[in-house]
Design a protein around this motif. Structure first.
Motif, short mmCIF file in Angstrom:
data_model
loop_
_atom_site.label_atom_id
_atom_site.label_comp_id
_atom_site.label_asym_id
_atom_site.label_seq_id
_atom_site.Cartn_x
_atom_site.Cartn_y
_atom_site.Cartn_z
N CYS A 67 0.83 -1.21 0.00
CA CYS A 67 0.00 0.00 0.00
C CYS A 67 0.86 1.26 0.00
O CYS A 67 0.61 2.20 -0.77
N GLU A 68 1.86 1.30 0.86
CA GLU A 68 2.75 2.45 0.91
C GLU A 68 3.49 2.60 -0.42
O GLU A 68 3.65 3.71 -0.94
N GLU A 69 3.93 1.48 -0.97
CA GLU A 69 4.68 1.52 -2.24
C GLU A 69 3.79 2.03 -3.38
O GLU A 69 4.23 2.83 -4.21
N LEU A 70 2.54 1.57 -3.39
CA LEU A 70 1.61 2.02 -4.43
C LEU A 70 1.40 3.53 -4.36
O LEU A 70 1.48 4.23 -5.38
N LEU A 71 1.13 4.06 -3.18
CA LEU A 71 0.83 5.47 -3.05
C LEU A 71 2.04 6.35 -3.31
O LEU A 71 1.90 7.52 -3.69
N ALA A 72 3.23 5.80 -3.14
CA ALA A 72 4.46 6.57 -3.38
C ALA A 72 4.85 6.61 -4.85
O ALA A 72 5.73 7.39 -5.23
N MET A 73 4.20 5.81 -5.70
CA MET A 73 4.69 5.67 -7.07
C MET A 73 3.99 6.59 -8.08
O MET A 73 4.30 6.56 -9.25
N PHE A 74 3.05 7.43 -7.63
CA PHE A 74 2.40 8.33 -8.57
C PHE A 74 2.25 9.72 -7.97
O PHE A 74 2.31 9.91 -6.75
N ASN A 75 2.07 10.69 -8.84
CA ASN A 75 1.84 12.07 -8.47
C ASN A 75 0.34 12.32 -8.54
O ASN A 75 -0.25 12.33 -9.62
N ARG A 76 -0.27 12.49 -7.40
CA ARG A 76 -1.73 12.59 -7.41
C ARG A 76 -2.22 13.85 -8.12
O ARG A 76 -3.31 13.86 -8.67
N TYR A 77 -1.40 14.90 -8.11
CA TYR A 77 -1.82 16.11 -8.82
C TYR A 77 -1.80 15.88 -10.32
O TYR A 77 -2.67 16.39 -11.05
N ASP A 78 -0.86 15.10 -10.81
CA ASP A 78 -0.85 14.78 -12.24
C ASP A 78 -2.10 14.01 -12.63
O ASP A 78 -2.68 14.22 -13.71
N ILE A 79 -2.55 13.10 -11.74
CA ILE A 79 -3.79 12.37 -12.03
C ILE A 79 -4.98 13.32 -12.02
O ILE A 79 -5.89 13.21 -12.85
N GLN A 80 -4.98 14.27 -11.11
CA GLN A 80 -6.06 15.25 -11.09
C GLN A 80 -6.10 16.05 -12.39
O GLN A 80 -7.17 16.33 -12.93
N ARG A 81 -4.92 16.42 -12.90
CA ARG A 81 -4.88 17.24 -14.12
C ARG A 81 -5.20 16.43 -15.36
O ARG A 81 -5.93 16.86 -16.24
N ASN A 412 -1.85 21.68 -2.44
CA ASN A 412 -3.15 21.66 -1.79
C ASN A 412 -3.38 20.27 -1.18
O ASN A 412 -3.23 19.25 -1.85
N ILE A 413 -3.78 20.24 0.07
CA ILE A 413 -3.91 18.98 0.80
C ILE A 413 -5.36 18.50 0.86
O ILE A 413 -5.64 17.32 0.67
N LEU A 414 -6.30 19.39 1.11
CA LEU A 414 -7.69 18.99 1.34
C LEU A 414 -8.61 19.27 0.16
O LEU A 414 -9.75 18.78 0.15
N GLY A 415 -8.16 20.05 -0.81
CA GLY A 415 -9.06 20.52 -1.85
C GLY A 415 -9.76 19.42 -2.63
O GLY A 415 -10.96 19.49 -2.89
N ALA A 416 -9.02 18.37 -3.01
CA ALA A 416 -9.62 17.31 -3.83
C ALA A 416 -10.71 16.57 -3.06
O ALA A 416 -11.78 16.29 -3.60
N MET A 417 -10.44 16.23 -1.79
CA MET A 417 -11.46 15.51 -1.04
C MET A 417 -12.66 16.42 -0.72
O MET A 417 -13.80 15.93 -0.64
N TYR A 418 -12.42 17.71 -0.58
CA TYR A 418 -13.53 18.65 -0.39
C TYR A 418 -14.45 18.66 -1.60
O TYR A 418 -15.68 18.60 -1.48
N LYS A 419 -13.87 18.71 -2.78
CA LYS A 419 -14.67 18.74 -4.01
C LYS A 419 -15.33 17.40 -4.28
O LYS A 419 -16.40 17.33 -4.88
N SER A 420 -14.70 16.32 -3.84
CA SER A 420 -15.23 14.99 -4.11
C SER A 420 -16.30 14.55 -3.12
O SER A 420 -16.98 13.55 -3.36
N ALA A 421 -16.46 15.26 -2.02
CA ALA A 421 -17.37 14.82 -0.97
C ALA A 421 -18.79 14.51 -1.46
O ALA A 421 -19.40 13.54 -1.02
N PRO A 422 -19.36 15.30 -2.40
CA PRO A 422 -20.73 14.97 -2.84
C PRO A 422 -20.86 13.62 -3.50
O PRO A 422 -21.97 13.06 -3.56
N VAL A 423 -19.76 13.07 -4.03
CA VAL A 423 -19.85 11.78 -4.72
C VAL A 423 -20.30 10.69 -3.74
O VAL A 423 -21.24 9.93 -4.01
#
Length: 751
Positions: A67-81, A412-423
């Protein structure tokens, strides 16, 4: 007399009317601790004897390793963009068994516990929604789970190994334009016919939407209503809702288009089928299970709602609390950490306590599922209330982060989860419907000690059964009235409480008091409103609120006992219970104010007056929010424990990593900081500067050591780096709209 009474109740629809699909929902799953509240008698010794699970060494190693290895292997902001998960991430997920948690080891799966699956989902989804959902969907309601429980042996042998390795990427097609929370109204049709080769087949026509992983999936499970005009299956013309496996590339079946979900992007889209022909053997469980799809779904949803969506919401709440506590310490205004300001303190204390409570409820509920309990009412509570409370806590965190919360970018730390909350609020049953229809509407009949038996007796004109259960119900109601009034007058002083932490005994007593009242109010609703309850969503929503907050408070208390009564966690337990009981109090007042029927006048006057005169709860006092906030405003072993399984990236290009570094340094230098500040107040050092600014002068004055001075400077540098927000050059910020973009947009609108 009883025969005449029963006929009168039938004629006047006094009891709730139950459809066939509702009957299957009522009969699915188990009554758990919820039954004690509907009965008005909370047995806390029995509740505390319920297991509270722990991860196995294998499960924890997977969380700490892959799990740690998976989360360390990508840039979450790149996925957002880009809205794309890198190919290497897909391959890592498949290769390391992330799609096989549900699948038995004999078929190549990891066969983790429900608790472990929930814990992994909480960790992944809180960091990135796209990667999280790619793991969540194969491990929640869908092909693997349904085949494991109901599939033929051949289906298990053929599908489970390929689902385990990710060769099959599944999705589950239930929701349609006219069938969302009302899933029983699906229009998707499967027509049974005998093909020219003599084989029985299904012709499918459907249009599904909001289907997560639909654009990527090569194996879809389609929920449809099967019709058999020639009775070829021997089950009549209207066979009922059925779950059918459908492979990508089957003629007439199309998937691959995308919806664009709000917030963190994830793969979601429509499934469309026009005259799609498949063998009857594609029905999960084979032809024998045709028409059993609704029961299958209800049985699995009873546990499933306890897992994926609560995990994501609670993971978000935990991250929000951990990071907001850190930020409130690192960020300074007016010469102090903003976390020392009472307005900020109030938010942080609430986040710390309620995230503690939610985590306790998550572990307690998942452990029940692991022990064979499938509690549909508690699962619905967990789905609806964890997602709603999680949304509130992320919003509180955004308030504290302020400008740093609303400026988007890698920092930005919380922005994505804030926007995703309605899902999470909308899926697996919109929260509005879950709150106002499902929880009390299902629970009042399913979990009551007598109601369902009376309903069955009336439906079947069974006079002896009706007499026995109605008399039992009346006796139960009279006893409940006396019990509720006694606990009201004594404020629960005589509620039986087992051996628990002395500091928490009062909360058990108050919960015993509220449970007694809940039982009486449930009986009154069934007697006075009866069959009209379905239409009284505002009232039943308040009943749901009262039940939910009692169950969540138990989550905090159960965690406190299970974790060894850690005294440093006591402010969190106290705040959570006070907050929960305040919500119960508000719910009860709302019920009294809006109760109709023969008791309406008394409830709206005397009932409201008594409830307000002798409240069961009030919001936590200010000093309690201070103590709760302090639990996550310093980097201590307690903070590490409360933030367990929150992924902390090591790469300081990202805001979370920089904030966490600053938080640890600021916490480590707090003593030196306070020493210099004290010297400033004593006018031994110049005022108007931060301790780091005058660290060298403090060394010369003998106030601190040179090592402490350097540590203050390092902490200040880390503090300033942590509060930076992203800035983009024009060529980075603006996107060009090409003609092709416009064409695609028009096509999407016109389709």
């Amino acid at each position: 007399m009883f025969s005449a009474l029963m006929k009168w109740m039938q004629a006047n629809k006094i009891l709730p009317q139950i459809s066939d699909t509702e009957r299957q929902a009522l009969e699915a799953g188990s009554v758990w601790i919820d039954g004690q509240f509907f009965a008005g008698q909370a047995d806390f010794a029995k509740i505390l004897a319920e297991p509270y699970g722990q991860l196995t060494a294998e499960e924890q190693a997977f969380i700490d390793g892959p799990c740690e290895e998976l989360l360390a292997m990508f840039n979450r902001y790149d996925i957002q963009r880009t809205k794309r998960i890198p190919d290497e991430v897909f391959e890592f997920v498949k290769k390391n068994g992330f799609m096989s948690f549900l699948i038995p080891k004999q078929y190549g799966g990891l066969q983790f516990s429900t608790l472990a699956i929930s814990t992994i989902m909480a960790k992944l989804s809180a960091y990135n929604g796209a990667v999280g959902t790619f793991v969540v969907i194969p491990n929640s309601l869908g092909a693997a789970e349904l085949i494991k429980h109901y599939g033929t042996q051949q289906q298990k042998d053929d599908y489970l190994p390929k689902l385990a390795t990710g060769e099959y990427v599944p999705c589950f097609g239930l929701t349609e334009p006219t069938a969302g929370s009302d899933a029983a109204s699906i229009k998707a049709e499967g027509l049974v016919f005998r093909d020219s080769d003599g084989e029985l087949k299904l012709k499918l026509n459907f249009r599904k939407r909001y289907i997560t992983l639909a654009p990527l999936a090569n194996l879809a499970t389609i929920a449809c209503r099967v019709h058999d005009p020639d009775n070829l299956l021997g089950k009549g013309e209207d066979v009922g809702i059925t779950c059918v496996l459908l492979h990508k590339g089957t003629p007439g079946f199309s998937n691959g288009d995308h919806h664009d979900p709000i917030g963190d992007p994830f793969y979601n889209g429509p499934l469309i089928g026009k005259d799609v022909v498949v063998p009857v053997g594609n029905i999960i469980g084979g032809a024998d299970y045709a028409g059993q799809g609704w029961r299958m779904l209800m049985e699995q949803l009873a546990g499933g709602r306890m897992v994926s969506l609560p995990a994501g919401a609670i993971g978000n709440a935990r991250v929000a609390a951990a990071m907001t506590g850190a930020y409130s310490t690192v960020r300074q205004q007016f010469g102090i950490s903003i976390g020392q300001m009472e307005g900020i303190e109030d938010k942080v204390g609430k986040m710390a306590a309620l995230s503690y409570m939610l985590e306790g409820a998550r572990i307690f509920g998942c452990t029940a599922v692991d022990n064979g309990i499938q509690p549909p009412v508690v699962s619905s509570v967990m789905k609806a209330y964890t997602t709603e409370i999680g949304r509130q806590l992320v919003t509180d965190g955004m308030d504290v982060f302020s400008g740093a919360g609303v400026m988007q970018g890698p920092n930005n730390i919380l922005g994505a989860m804030y926007k995703s909350a309605p899902v999470s609020i909308t899926v697996e049953g919109a929260n509005i419907m879950t709150r106002t229809l499902m929880i009390f509407g299902q629970g009042a009949t399913r979990c009551h000690p007598y109601a369902l038996n009376v309903v069955h007796a009336v439906e079947n004109s069974d006079v002896p059964k009706f007499r026995k259960n109605l008399l039992g119900w009346i006796g139960h109601f009279i006893g409940g009235l006396f019990r509720a009034e006694w606990h009201f007058l004594t404020r629960g002083a005589f509620v039986k409480v087992p051996d628990v932490a002395p500091e928490t005994r009062k909360y058990y007593k108050r919960l015993g008091w509220t449970a007694a009242r809940y039982g009486v109010l449930t009986d009154l609703a069934m007697f006075a409103i009866g069959g009209k309850l379905k239409a009284r969503g505002k009232l039943t929503g308040r009943y749901a609120d009262a039940l939910a907050w009692q169950i969540l408070a138990l989550g905090a208390l159960r965690r406190y006992e299970a974790e060894g009564r850690k005294t440093e966690d006591l402010p969190l337990v106290q705040y959570a219970c006070e907050y929960a009981l305040a919500q119960v109090q508000d719910a009860y007042v709302g019920i009294y104010q809006n109760f109709d029927g023969p008791m309406g006048a008394w409830m709206k006057t005397v009932g409201v007056f008594e409830a307000r005169l002798n409240p069961v709860g009030a919001m936590p006092k200010d000093d309690l929010s201070v103590r709760a906030a302090r639990t996550i405003q310093h980097y201590t072993p307690q903070y590490e424990r409360l933030a367990a399984n929150v992924f902390m990236p090591k790469n300081e290009e990202f805001g979370m990593a920089r904030l966490f570094k600053a938080f640890k340094l600021v916490s480590a230098t707090q003593t030196a900081y306070d020493t210099v500040a004290k010297a400033q107040r004593a006018r031994k050092l110049p005022r108007g500067y931060t301790p780091a600014d005058i660290a060298d002068e403090a060394v010369k004055a003998g106030v601190i050591s040179a090592e402490q001075a350097q540590a203050l400077k390092d902490a200040q540098a880390a503090r300033l780096a942590a509060i930076e927000v992203d800035a983009f050059k024009p060529e980075q910020y603006f996107a060009e709209v090409t003609p092709a973009d416009g064409i695609e947009y028009k096509m999407a609108v016109n389709s």
